[in-house]
Write an enzyme that holds these catalytic residues in place. Structure first.
Site, PDB file in Angstrom:
ATOM      1  CE  LYS A 206     -42.368  29.713  37.842  1.00 37.80           C
ATOM      2  NZ  LYS A 206     -41.333  30.730  38.430  1.00 37.80           N
ATOM      3  NE  ARG A 280     -31.475  31.244  33.617  1.00 40.44           N
ATOM      4  CZ  ARG A 280     -30.983  31.501  34.649  1.00 40.44           C
ATOM      5  NH1 ARG A 280     -29.960  31.232  35.404  1.00 40.44           N
ATOM      6  NH2 ARG A 280     -31.895  32.245  35.710  1.00 40.44           N
TER       7      ARG A 280
END
Length: 427
Positions: A206, A280
């Site tokens: 990020k 996920r």
């Protein structure tokens, strides 16, 4: 202002002293709140008023008078409470005790989410959750923590791979709330929470701005643990299991990489297309564990996708389900407790939206944000790991769980939104 400030609900405005579109007036160090009778969103207006009271430097409030309903007090309390004063509210009326207990649970979950990455790591979030629920339920709960290399031995390879780069080993926490004490009692519901205690993005790293608030990436774990806590406080008589999928998504020579293929316990293989789509990956393990219990209701919660934030503006929880009856129940529960929720698209064919030439699926697509429909595609990935073609499964992408900046309704930090909705569903 005095140490504790009285809050009154006024039926009418006075000629002077009103602030912020007639929401707040101060009279002799007492605060009066007024909402227009024809307001389209009276509870939202009350929450906004709570923010205005917080902005006055008030440290503690108590509600006074016969005009207050429980819902009105709760709305003001959500707006007023902030870091350092998450329980600084005295309620009034017949539901005073219930509101006080609920606020304490929300405060615990919000404070947990607000803690620094140095304070909160996989083992500590498991420990703090066990300690808190044990205080509420005593010997009605049992817990198992599977950590580090034991995850590999038991086949929980999603959690293991996401967390293996960190000096703090990943873990799967299982909490079994079984009020009957009968080991053969059926499990009525399972709750699964994403517990990424810090998310660097891994090798799909990020930006500094994107990483700054990533201590909140365990917000789903806090929400489902809080939901179980509220249900226990209200006398939950059903057996419920809680699974928290905990890891730090870090970078090292031992980190999982783009192009790695992970094989799950149900045989599904997954190619890593984005190490920043790690939520996920860990939730898949938790959903498989929940499915093994045979529970007819499985609910997961996660700060999963930026796409959900883009779709809802961060004001709603994004709801996904393949079972429309279950989705309708969730929407009704959210409306009952005044927690904003919005159902977004999900079909079985969303499972194929992240294709891979080397595995059954990828975890995302190698384009920014996962491409169009990113939140639905993430939910489609998760649907591969739930039983009965998704019957009885609800996925909460909790876009409204955390605010990096204060806004007109919320202080900076965690909100706890969806705790009571999920508690209502398992009750």
């Amino acid at each position: 202002m005095t140490t504790t400030t009285s809050i009154f609900l006024s039926n009418e405005t006075h000629s002077t002293g009103w602030q912020s579109n007639n929401l707040v007036q101060i009279i002799d160090e007492q605060v009066h709140i007024y909402v227009e009778p024809d307001s389209l969103y009276p509870l939202r207006d009350l929450q906004r008023a709570g923010r205005k009271v917080d902005g006055l430097g008030v440290k503690h409030i108590n509600f006074v008078g016969d005009n207050w309903s429980a819902e009105q007090q709760w709305a003001v309390a959500l707006g007023f409470t902030s870091v350092g004063k998450l329980t600084s509210v005295d309620f009034c009326g017949d539901q005073q005790a219930e509101l006080t207990k609920k606020l304490a649970v929300y405060a615990w979950a919000r404070d947990l989410t607000n803690q620094t990455p140095a304070e909160l790591y996989p083992a500590s979030i498991a420990e703090k959750t066990i300690n808190y629920l044990s205080e509420l339920a005593g010997d009605k709960i049992t817990t198992v923590v599977t950590s580090g290399e034991a995850l590999v031995e038991q086949g929980w390879l999603g959690i293991y791979n996401v967390g293996k780069a960190s000096i703090n080993p990943p873990c799967l926490l299982e909490v079994d709330y079984n009020p009957s004490g009968d080991a053969n009692a059926p499990v009525a519901a399972c709750l699964v929470g994403k517990g990424i205690t810090f998310d660097s993005g891994g090798y799909s790293i990020k930006s500094n701005a994107g990483m700054f608030d990533m201590k909140c990436d365990m917000g789903g774990a806090a929400v489902v643990a809080g939901a179980l806590a509220i249900a226990i406080e209200s006398g939950l008589e059903k057996r419920v299991k809680l699974f928290l999928c905990c890891a730090e998504n870090m970078i090292s020579g031992h980190a999982y990489k783009l192009g790695d293929v992970i094989r799950y316990k149900n045989g599904v293989t997954m190619e890593v297309a984005n190490t920043d789509a790690e939520g996920r990956i860990v939730l898949a393990d938790g959903l498989l564990a929940a499915g093994e219990t045979g529970a007819p209701l499985i609910i997961d919660a996660a700060t999963l996708t930026g796409a959900a934030v883009s779709a809802t503006g961060g004001d709603y929880t994004a709801l996904f389900a393949l079972d429309q009856q279950a989705a309708d129940q969730a929407i009704a529960a959210a409306k009952q407790v005044n927690e904003p929720i919005w159902q977004l698209p999900l079909e079985q064919w969303h499972q194929s939206k992240c294709p891979s030439a080397f595995a059954d699926t990828a975890n995302s697509r190698p384009i920014p944000g996962g491409g169009p429909g990113g939140a639905s595609n993430a939910a489609g990935f998760l649907s591969r790991f739930v039983p009965n073609q998704g019957k009885g499964w609800l996925h909460f992408d909790i876009a409204a769980a955390y605010n990096g900046k204060a806004n007109e309704c919320w202080a900076v930090g965690a909100t706890g939104i969806s705790i009571e909705t999920i508690a209502t569903l398992i009750r």
